[in-house]
Design a protein around this motif. Structure first.
Motif, PDB file in Angstrom:
ATOM      1  N   ASP A  44       0.829  -1.211   0.000  1.00 33.08           N
ATOM      2  CA  ASP A  44       0.000   0.000   0.000  1.00 33.08           C
ATOM      3  C   ASP A  44       0.859   1.255   0.000  1.00 33.08           C
ATOM      4  O   ASP A  44       0.521   2.253  -0.654  1.00 33.08           O
ATOM      5  N   GLN A  45       1.964   1.232   0.710  1.00 35.33           N
ATOM      6  CA  GLN A  45       2.855   2.384   0.731  1.00 35.33           C
ATOM      7  C   GLN A  45       3.456   2.636  -0.644  1.00 35.33           C
ATOM      8  O   GLN A  45       3.512   3.778  -1.098  1.00 35.33           O
ATOM      9  N   VAL A  46       3.884   1.583  -1.314  1.00 34.77           N
ATOM     10  CA  VAL A  46       4.456   1.728  -2.660  1.00 34.77           C
ATOM     11  C   VAL A  46       3.406   2.266  -3.624  1.00 34.77           C
ATOM     12  O   VAL A  46       3.662   3.212  -4.376  1.00 34.77           O
ATOM     13  N   ILE A  47       2.216   1.698  -3.577  1.00 30.91           N
ATOM     14  CA  ILE A  47       1.140   2.134  -4.473  1.00 30.91           C
ATOM     15  C   ILE A  47       0.804   3.604  -4.225  1.00 30.91           C
ATOM     16  O   ILE A  47       0.631   4.382  -5.170  1.00 30.91           O
ATOM     17  N   ALA A  48       0.728   3.998  -2.958  1.00 34.99           N
ATOM     18  CA  ALA A  48       0.386   5.390  -2.637  1.00 34.99           C
ATOM     19  C   ALA A  48       1.450   6.352  -3.153  1.00 34.99           C
ATOM     20  O   ALA A  48       1.121   7.384  -3.759  1.00 34.99           O
ATOM     21  N   ILE A  49       2.695   6.031  -2.912  1.00 32.43           N
ATOM     22  CA  ILE A  49       3.760   6.956  -3.316  1.00 32.43           C
ATOM     23  C   ILE A  49       3.899   7.015  -4.832  1.00 32.43           C
ATOM     24  O   ILE A  49       3.962   8.093  -5.420  1.00 32.43           O
ATOM     25  N   LEU A  50       3.928   5.858  -5.483  1.00 32.42           N
ATOM     26  CA  LEU A  50       4.040   5.868  -6.944  1.00 32.42           C
ATOM     27  C   LEU A  50       2.800   6.476  -7.588  1.00 32.42           C
ATOM     28  O   LEU A  50       2.900   7.244  -8.555  1.00 32.42           O
ATOM     29  N   GLY A  51       1.629   6.135  -7.053  1.00 36.78           N
ATOM     30  CA  GLY A  51       0.388   6.683  -7.598  1.00 36.78           C
ATOM     31  C   GLY A  51       0.319   8.192  -7.469  1.00 36.78           C
ATOM     32  O   GLY A  51      -0.104   8.890  -8.387  1.00 36.78           O
ATOM     33  N   GLN A 109       8.871  18.483  -6.126  1.00 37.83           N
ATOM     34  CA  GLN A 109       9.590  18.881  -4.910  1.00 37.83           C
ATOM     35  C   GLN A 109       8.625  19.119  -3.753  1.00 37.83           C
ATOM     36  O   GLN A 109       8.932  18.806  -2.607  1.00 37.83           O
ATOM     37  N   VAL A 110       7.457  19.661  -4.047  1.00 38.15           N
ATOM     38  CA  VAL A 110       6.441  19.830  -3.007  1.00 38.15           C
ATOM     39  C   VAL A 110       6.050  18.468  -2.439  1.00 38.15           C
ATOM     40  O   VAL A 110       5.931  18.297  -1.219  1.00 38.15           O
ATOM     41  N   PHE A 111       5.871  17.493  -3.313  1.00 35.13           N
ATOM     42  CA  PHE A 111       5.534  16.135  -2.880  1.00 35.13           C
ATOM     43  C   PHE A 111       6.651  15.565  -2.001  1.00 35.13           C
ATOM     44  O   PHE A 111       6.394  14.967  -0.954  1.00 35.13           O
ATOM     45  N   ILE A 112       7.870  15.768  -2.398  1.00 37.43           N
ATOM     46  CA  ILE A 112       9.014  15.305  -1.593  1.00 37.43           C
ATOM     47  C   ILE A 112       9.011  16.013  -0.241  1.00 37.43           C
ATOM     48  O   ILE A 112       9.253  15.377   0.804  1.00 37.43           O
ATOM     49  N   ASP A 113       8.718  17.299  -0.229  1.00 39.10           N
ATOM     50  CA  ASP A 113       8.643  18.028   1.032  1.00 39.10           C
ATOM     51  C   ASP A 113       7.570  17.437   1.948  1.00 39.10           C
ATOM     52  O   ASP A 113       7.764  17.357   3.172  1.00 39.10           O
ATOM     53  N   ILE A 114       6.447  17.025   1.381  1.00 43.15           N
ATOM     54  CA  ILE A 114       5.397  16.390   2.179  1.00 43.15           C
ATOM     55  C   ILE A 114       5.915  15.088   2.776  1.00 43.15           C
ATOM     56  O   ILE A 114       5.759  14.837   3.974  1.00 43.15           O
ATOM     57  N   ILE A 115       6.538  14.263   1.957  1.00 42.03           N
ATOM     58  CA  ILE A 115       7.061  12.978   2.433  1.00 42.03           C
ATOM     59  C   ILE A 115       8.091  13.184   3.542  1.00 42.03           C
ATOM     60  O   ILE A 115       8.114  12.449   4.530  1.00 42.03           O
ATOM     61  N   GLU A 116       8.922  14.195   3.394  1.00 43.86           N
ATOM     62  CA  GLU A 116       9.984  14.441   4.364  1.00 43.86           C
ATOM     63  C   GLU A 116       9.550  15.369   5.496  1.00 43.86           C
ATOM     64  O   GLU A 116      10.391  15.843   6.265  1.00 43.86           O
ATOM     65  N   ALA A 117       8.242  15.605   5.598  1.00 42.15           N
ATOM     66  CA  ALA A 117       7.668  16.418   6.680  1.00 42.15           C
ATOM     67  C   ALA A 117       8.273  17.820   6.733  1.00 42.15           C
ATOM     68  O   ALA A 117       8.554  18.351   7.791  1.00 42.15           O
ATOM     69  N   ARG A 118       8.463  18.405   5.553  1.00 43.37           N
ATOM     70  CA  ARG A 118       9.019  19.762   5.481  1.00 43.37           C
ATOM     71  C   ARG A 118       8.034  20.779   4.937  1.00 43.37           C
ATOM     72  O   ARG A 118       8.342  21.960   4.870  1.00 43.37           O
ATOM     73  N   LEU A 119       6.845  20.347   4.544  1.00 41.26           N
ATOM     74  CA  LEU A 119       5.881  21.287   3.958  1.00 41.26           C
ATOM     75  C   LEU A 119       5.185  22.102   5.044  1.00 41.26           C
ATOM     76  O   LEU A 119       5.088  23.317   4.966  1.00 41.26           O
TER      77      LEU A 119
END
Length: 86
Positions: free
Chosen positions: A45-52, A74-84
């Motif tokens: 589920d984690q892979v599907i969510a991130i790739l999707g 980059q915004v998406f990466i910021d969300i993943i890395e808790a920087r947004l």
């Protein structure tokens, strides 16, 4: 939408033998086992969510005529890395 128009894509993406998805799921499983990422969802589920999400950002960006998908990613990466969110 393309999956609905092209069933051969669905077969490819849904195939449980897809080695790339399996490899990513194993990597996420290993990260869960080491406590590096949450185990609130399955590795698949984690892979599907991130790739999707990444594919969705790219498609949406293209669809609205946005010229720099890298900035959007980059915004998406910021969300993943808790920087947004501050």
């Amino acid at each position: 939408m393309e999956i609905r128009r092209h069933p051969e894509l669905a077969d490819l993406l849904l195939d449980r033998q897809n080695s790339i998805l399996q490899l990513l799921a194993r990597a996420f499983d290993a990260a869960q086992q080491r406590g590096k990422i949450t185990d609130r969802a399955s590795p698949e589920d984690q892979v599907i969510a991130i790739l999707g999400a990444a594919v969705g950002i790219s498609l949406f960006s293209t669809g609205v005529g946005h010229s720099n998908v890298l900035d959007s990613m980059q915004v998406f990466i910021d969300i993943i890395e808790a920087r947004l969110f501050l």
